[in-house]
Scaffold this active site. Structure first.
Site, PDB file in Angstrom:
ATOM      1  N   ASN A  16       8.762  -8.203 -58.249  1.00  0.00           N
ATOM      2  CA  ASN A  16       8.189  -6.928 -58.685  1.00  0.00           C
ATOM      3  C   ASN A  16       9.367  -6.053 -59.092  1.00  0.00           C
ATOM      4  OD1 ASN A  16       7.001  -4.458 -59.012  1.00  0.00           O
ATOM      5  ND2 ASN A  16       6.388  -4.201 -56.867  1.00  0.00           N
ATOM      6  N   LYS A  59       9.318  -3.233 -60.373  1.00  0.00           N
ATOM      7  CA  LYS A  59       9.037  -1.790 -60.239  1.00  0.00           C
ATOM      8  C   LYS A  59       9.485  -1.070 -61.514  1.00  0.00           C
ATOM      9  CE  LYS A  59       9.122  -2.391 -55.290  1.00  0.00           C
ATOM     10  NZ  LYS A  59       9.357  -1.864 -53.977  1.00  0.00           N
ATOM     11  N   HIS A  88      -0.417  -1.671 -54.881  1.00  0.00           N
ATOM     12  CA  HIS A  88       0.893  -1.605 -54.228  1.00  0.00           C
ATOM     13  C   HIS A  88       0.998  -0.299 -53.441  1.00  0.00           C
ATOM     14  CE1 HIS A  88       5.200  -1.413 -53.580  1.00  0.00           C
ATOM     15  NE2 HIS A  88       5.227  -2.710 -53.816  1.00  0.00           N
ATOM     16  N   GLU A 133       3.282   1.757 -53.158  1.00  0.00           N
ATOM     17  CA  GLU A 133       3.875   2.880 -53.912  1.00  0.00           C
ATOM     18  C   GLU A 133       2.829   3.541 -54.804  1.00  0.00           C
ATOM     19  OE1 GLU A 133       7.174   0.648 -55.448  1.00  0.00           O
ATOM     20  OE2 GLU A 133       8.042   0.578 -53.439  1.00  0.00           O
ATOM     21  N   GLU A 163       2.497  -6.358 -47.276  1.00  0.00           N
ATOM     22  CA  GLU A 163       3.746  -5.599 -47.403  1.00  0.00           C
ATOM     23  C   GLU A 163       3.716  -4.404 -46.449  1.00  0.00           C
ATOM     24  OE1 GLU A 163       5.666  -6.446 -51.514  1.00  0.00           O
ATOM     25  OE2 GLU A 163       4.458  -4.653 -51.656  1.00  0.00           O
ATOM     26  N   GLY A 207      12.025  -1.895 -49.211  1.00  0.00           N
ATOM     27  CA  GLY A 207      13.237  -1.243 -49.703  1.00  0.00           C
ATOM     28  C   GLY A 207      14.075  -0.616 -48.612  1.00  0.00           C
ATOM     29  N   SER A 215      11.764  -6.296 -48.213  1.00  0.00           N
ATOM     30  CA  SER A 215      13.158  -6.677 -47.960  1.00  0.00           C
ATOM     31  C   SER A 215      13.359  -8.190 -47.837  1.00  0.00           C
ATOM     32  CB  SER A 215      13.689  -5.951 -46.716  1.00  0.00           C
ATOM     33  OG  SER A 215      13.652  -4.550 -46.913  1.00  0.00           O
TER      34      SER A 215
HETATM   35  P1  13P Z   1      11.815  -4.786 -51.576  1.00  0.00           P
HETATM   36  O1  13P Z   1      11.916  -6.307 -51.668  1.00  0.00           O
HETATM   37  O2  13P Z   1      12.804  -4.093 -52.435  1.00  0.00           O
HETATM   38  O3  13P Z   1      11.804  -4.344 -50.152  1.00  0.00           O
HETATM   39  O4  13P Z   1      10.384  -4.401 -52.189  1.00  0.00           O
HETATM   40  C1  13P Z   1       9.251  -5.036 -51.718  1.00  0.00           C
HETATM   41  C2  13P Z   1       8.110  -4.697 -52.598  1.00  0.00           C
HETATM   42  O5  13P Z   1       7.625  -3.581 -52.575  1.00  0.00           O
HETATM   43  C3  13P Z   1       7.600  -5.735 -53.502  1.00  0.00           C
HETATM   44  O6  13P Z   1       6.410  -5.364 -54.089  1.00  0.00           O
END
Ligand code: 13P
Length: 249
Positions: free
Chosen positions: A9, A11, A94, A96, A164, A170, A209
Site C-alpha cells: 500500500n 499510500k 483502511h 487512515e 491492521e 507506521g 510495520s
Molecule cells: P506500515 O507497514 O507502514 O506500518 O503501514 C501499514 C499499512 O497501513 C498498510 O496498509
C-alpha cells in the site's frame, strides 16, 4: 490451500516517475511465483503502471473507490473507471480513511458490495485502536467491523481481509505474531459464522510495520495468509524480501 498474498500500500507516495522507477526496479528482481503480489497505488499512477506491469504477475490495486458507477460526487473515482484501467484489487476501509476521511462501516459496506459487483477484489481493512486494545475490546470492535462491512454481501470468494491494528501502523510497533494470528483466527471464525465453509477460501493478511525482519515469523503462523505493507513496500529491495519470505525474508 490458500495462496499467500503480499500487497504493498503505497499510500500517498510516489509521483508517476518515481512509481515507474520503483516498478522497473522490482521487475528486475526474481520474485516467488507462488506468492500473489499486488501494488495498491495512487489513482494518478494506475494507467501508467498497468502498462508497465504487462507481462508480469504483479497485480494492480487502488486504495479507495466510490460505490456508485457515476454521478455528481466531486473528487471521487468510480469502480467503472478502475475497471476500465484493469485494476484487480481495491483497498476498502483502511484505518487512515476511517480516521481522516469519515469512512464509516456503512460506506465500507456499500463499497464492498460495489467492488464485488464490478469484479474488483476488495481488500477489507479492519483493526482496533490502542485504546480499544487497552480496554480489552479489540475482538468486539473487529467483529463488529466485519459484520457491518459484510452485511447483505454475497459472493465473498474473492474477498481479502487485512487485520491492521491501528497502533501498529507506521509506528514500528508490530503486533506479535501470536497476537496477529489469534485475531486472524478470530476473524476467520467470525466469517465462518456468516458464510460457513466459504470462510476457508478467504485470505486474511496482517498489516502494521511488516518488514523483512518480521515477515518470516508472521507467515509461519497457521492463520496468516499474507501481509498488507506500507513503508516497506516503497523500496524494491524490501518488497522483494517480503514477497520471497520463503527464502528467509
Ligand atoms: P506500515 O507497514 O507502514 O506500518 O503501514 C501499514 C499499512 O497501513 C498498510 O496498509
Amino acid at each position: 490451500m490458500r495462496t499467500p498474498i503480499i500487497a504493498g500500500n503505497w499510500k500517498m507516495n510516489n509521483t508517476i516517475k518515481e512509481g515507474l522507477d520503483l516498478i522497473e526496479d522490482l521487475k528486475s528482481k526474481e520474485l516467488d511465483s507462488n506468492v500473489e503480489k499486488v501494488v495498491c497505488i495512487p489513482f494518478t499512477l494506475l494507467k501508467d503502471l498497468k502498462d508497465k506491469l504487462k507481462g508480469t504477475d504483479i497485480k494492480l490495486g487502488a486504495q479507495n473507490m466510490h460505490w456508485e458507477d457515476s454521478g455528481a460526487y466531486t473528487g471521487e473515482v468510480s469502480p467503472i473507471m478502475l475497471k476500465e484501467i484493469g485494476v484487480d484489487y481495491v483497498i476498502i476501509g483502511h484505518s487512515e480513511r476511517r480516521q481522516y476521511f469519515c469512512e464509516t462501516d456503512e460506506t465500507v459496506n456499500k463499497k464492498i458490495k460495489s467492488a464485488i459487483k464490478h469484479d474488483i477484489k476488495p481488500i477489507l481493512c479492519v483493526g482496533e485502536s490502542l485504546e480499544d486494545r487497552e480496554k480489552g475490546k479489540e475482538k468486539e470492535i473487529v467483529k463488529s467491523q466485519i459484520e457491518k462491512a459484510l452485511e447483505d454481501v454475497e459472493n465473498i470468494e474473492t474477498l481479502v481481509v487485512a487485520y491492521e491494528p491501528i497502533w501498529a501502523i507506521g509506528t514500528g510497533k508490530t503486533a506479535s505474531s501470536d497476537q496477529a494470528n489469534d485475531m486472524i483466527h478470530f476473524i476467520r471464525k467470525t466469517i465462518w459464522s456468516l458464510y460457513g465453509d466459504t470462510s476457508d477460501q478467504i485470505r486474511i493478511q496482517y498489516g502494521g510495520s511488516v518488514k523483512p525482519d518480521n515477515i518470516v515469523e508472521l507467515m509461519a503462523k497457521s492463520d496468516i495468509d499474507g501481509a498488507l505493507v506500507g513503508g516497506a513496500s516503497l523500496k524494491a529491495e524490501d518488497f522483494m524480501d517480503l514477497i520471497n519470505f520463503k527464502n528467509g525474508g
